[in-house]
Design an enzyme around this catalytic site. Structure first.
Site, PDB file in Angstrom:
ATOM      1  N   GLU A 102      -6.256  -7.050   5.179  1.00  0.00           N
ATOM      2  CA  GLU A 102      -5.618  -8.109   4.401  1.00  0.00           C
ATOM      3  C   GLU A 102      -5.741  -9.462   5.072  1.00  0.00           C
ATOM      4  O   GLU A 102      -5.041 -10.407   4.724  1.00  0.00           O
ATOM      5  CB  GLU A 102      -4.131  -7.785   4.180  1.00  0.00           C
ATOM      6  CG  GLU A 102      -3.248  -7.867   5.405  1.00  0.00           C
ATOM      7  CD  GLU A 102      -3.220  -6.604   6.247  1.00  0.00           C
ATOM      8  OE1 GLU A 102      -2.240  -6.409   6.974  1.00  0.00           O
ATOM      9  OE2 GLU A 102      -4.185  -5.808   6.166  1.00  0.00           O
ATOM     10  N   ASN A 127       0.826  -1.214   0.000  1.00  0.00           N
ATOM     11  CA  ASN A 127       0.000   0.000   0.000  1.00  0.00           C
ATOM     12  C   ASN A 127       0.859   1.263   0.000  1.00  0.00           C
ATOM     13  O   ASN A 127       0.550   2.234  -0.692  1.00  0.00           O
ATOM     14  CB  ASN A 127      -0.924   0.003   1.220  1.00  0.00           C
ATOM     15  CG  ASN A 127      -2.191  -0.807   1.006  1.00  0.00           C
ATOM     16  OD1 ASN A 127      -2.630  -0.998  -0.135  1.00  0.00           O
ATOM     17  ND2 ASN A 127      -2.772  -1.302   2.079  1.00  0.00           N
TER      18      ASN A 127
END
Length: 341
Positions: free
Chosen positions: A243, A208
């Site tokens: 996640e 990210n």
């Protein structure tokens, strides 16, 4: 058929549920009680008419099958006809029985049909009543699917997980009390062993931070596709948050469970993810015991998962190994229900 007041009671009963498996069982039970047919079953098929799942009721047994599903040639012809011509209802005469077929659900990739086997054809009133109940079921099923699905990955969401883990030992069979005394001994019961596994993408924050959250979302979608391809249709897969994913799977022993999880881990490692190429996951697993608090079961899998994370990543750890190494301990067995979070 039952009087109208009993029919309303049956509808109220199955629409009170929030678990799709229990909802399916409850509908079959309700129609069985109302009509007392020779047999009744849901059959889910793909676009080519290949059976994917069968949920069966009759006087001798009630069971769910995902493999080795037998469909007679005549029924296969009816399936093809109903799919090709978009027919919602059909009656097939076979020997001294009538197989009443109803198209219940269509999701673009599969169809779910209801088969009611009776000694005589359904009357217009009975057919109308069953069609109406199935329409209510279909509408309710779609509402549940929308509310229980993670919008990004298409997997079941965290709220669904909280409901499922409480009900996992309830969906194996319908309660024997739902059948007459002389049928109980004949109902099939096979002891199920369930496992809970927590899976997390290694170094996802780095993805990210370097490539952006949009790319991170693409990685989550790709991983969700690998999860669907790696596990069986009867296994339950959830996006737990961020996640992190959770799988509840049925396996006869630890070796089989470990093999399934290791194949998934290896599949992720060998997949070429655009932009980052290699991606790995860490996982922790624990056997689910019906007399153990749900929160405790999650904690066991979580402890195993963090051991994988803190000891090299890209591996699967089982909670019982931690216990054997004196790195974790089993809590005293207690029964009961507890709300999560």
């Amino acid at each position: 058929m039952s009087n109208p007041f009993r029919i309303i009671d049956h509808i109220a009963e199955f629409t009170s549920l929030r678990d799709l498996e229990l909802l399916e069982f409850s509908l079959l039970k309700s129609v069985y009680r109302m009509m007392q047919p020779y047999s009744i079953r849901f059959l889910k098929v793909d676009g080519q008419g290949i059976p994917l799942k069968s949920t069966e009721f009759d006087e001798r047994r009630h069971r769910v099958l995902y493999e080795d599903i037998w469909v007679g040639e005549e029924v296969q012809d009816v399936l093809q006809l109903m799919q090709d011509a978009d027919i919602q209802e059909y009656v097939l005469r076979k020997d001294e029985f009538f197989i009443n077929c109803f198209n219940v659900l269509h999701d673009g990739h599969s169809d779910t049909l209801l088969f009611i086997t009776t000694k005589k054809p359904l009357s217009k009133q009975e057919s109308y009543m069953v069609s109406g109940i199935l329409q209510i079921y279909s509408n309710f099923n779609h509402l549940l699917c929308d509310s229980q699905t993670d919008q990004l990955t298409g997997l079941a969401n965290r709220k669904t997980f909280e409901d499922a883990i409480k009900n996992i030992f309830k969906i194996k069979y319908i309660d024997d009390d739902d059948f007459p005394d002389d049928h109980r001994a004949k109902s099939e019961k096979t002891e199920a062993v369930y496992w809970i596994a927590m899976v997390d993408i290694d170094h996802f924050k780095r993805i990210n931070d370097t490539l952006g959250h949009l790319y991170g979302d693409e990685v989550l979608v790709l991983l969700a596709q690998l999860l669907k391809a790696s596990f069986r249709k009867q296994d339950l897969i959830f996006r737990f948050g961020g996640e992190e994913f959770v799988i509840i799977l049925r396996s006869e022993d630890r070796a089989s469970c470990e093999g399934i999880l290791e194949r998934f881990r290896s599949s992720v490692e060998s997949t070429d993810f655009p932009g980052i190429h290699t991606l790995t996951v860490s996982a922790g697993a624990a056997r689910m015991e019906p007399d153990t608090f749900h929160l405790t079961l999650i904690d066991y899998a979580d402890q195993a998962f963090y051991y994988s994370k803190n000891n090299g990543r890209n591996q699967v750890t089982f909670f019982d190994d931690l216990v054997a190494m004196n790195k974790a301990k089993v809590e005293p067995v207690e029964s009961g229900e507890i709300d999560l979070f």
